[in-house]
Design an enzyme around this catalytic site. Structure first.
Site: not given
Length: 269
Positions: A119, A142, A144, A214
């Site tokens: 990514e 990023h 979760h 996500h």
């Protein structure tokens, strides 16, 4: 082989901060297996010796041309690497890269030829925008967060600023420490250009963006700033869900109380 960190206490401190945040992500249950990514602009720590270091990888194409990143250096979590391992050994589970003069490719310069996250193009696109706009944001995270991802499975929370208002109203610190609220990106394929483009648009107005079903993507002045914003939003989501599990709809702070917070803490309106 000598580590790039040896004799560079400021750079070492920055990498240790990244490792600390990686540990928090794992401890919170937000980074299963190799889930999540961290990318930090470390150009300010690139002294003359670092700038002369020979590459330890072939030239790698980014997939997009980003003129604002010419000559920049980044620490990147490695592809397939686990946050719990990065927390203990950051230079074995990530790498430092140099963006080349064509602004479309990079090389790894330290410590090991660990390929950055797949990514990376979307992370670098965000970094390029921050540099071009002079925002001072240097880190992207990023991850979760369980409660935030759970709430994203209900369409009633995904309207513009619906979830922001709920989370702000759960506890005063949420608005104080995440004053721009939470942007929303409807589901897109992970790693896709569509997801990257939608995230970039939301980051024009928000520091943290929730990807439906996500996770979240946050930008910050450093990696701890990005983590802290996710952390306060996650706490607010947990308070909301815990109240619902106790059998009642949480009252939340009133509009008047939120306005009072905005004035008292000189927050964006």
């Amino acid at each position: 082989m000598k580590s790039i960190l040896e004799g560079r206490p400021a750079l070492q401190q920055e990498i240790e901060k990244i490792a600390e945040v990686a540990g928090y992500l794992w401890q919170n249950g937000w980074a299963e297996r190799n889930g999540g990514n961290i990318t930090v602009n470390i150009t300010e720590y690139a002294d003359a010796e670092i700038r002369q270091l020979a590459p330890i990888s072939d030239v790698i194409q980014i997939g997009v041309t980003l003129p604002a990143l010419k000559g920049c250096y980044f620490y990147c979590k490695g592809t397939g690497k686990r946050m719990r391992d990065l927390a203990r050994r950051p230079m074995d589970n990530g790498s430092i890269i140099r963006i080349l003069d064509d602004c479309a490719s990079y090389v790894i310069i330290a410590d090991n030829p660990v390929m950055p996250t797949s990514e990376l193009p979307s992370h670098l696109t965000v970094h390029a925008k921050q540099i071009a706009d002079g925002t001072g944001y240097k880190a992207t995270v990023h991850t979760h967060p369980i409660e935030l991802v759970a709430m994203s499975h209900s369409k009633k929370f995904l309207g513009k600023d619906v979830l922001t208002k709920i989370l702000w109203s759960m506890i005063p610190e949420t608005k104080a420490f995440c004053p721009l609220g939470l942007g929303i990106v409807p589901y897109e394929l992970p790693g896709s250009t569509l997801l990257a483009d939608a995230t970039l648009r939301e980051l024009e107005d928000y520091d943290v963006v929730l990807w439906e079903k996500h996770g979240v993507f946050a930008k910050g002045t450093d990696v701890m700033d990005a983590f802290d914003q996710i952390d306060v939003l996650s706490k607010a989501a947990k308070i909301y869900i815990d109240a619902k599990c106790m059998g009642f709809e949480p009252e939340g702070m009133s509009d008047e109380q939120l306005k009072e917070m905005t004035v008292a803490f000189n927050l964006p309106k």
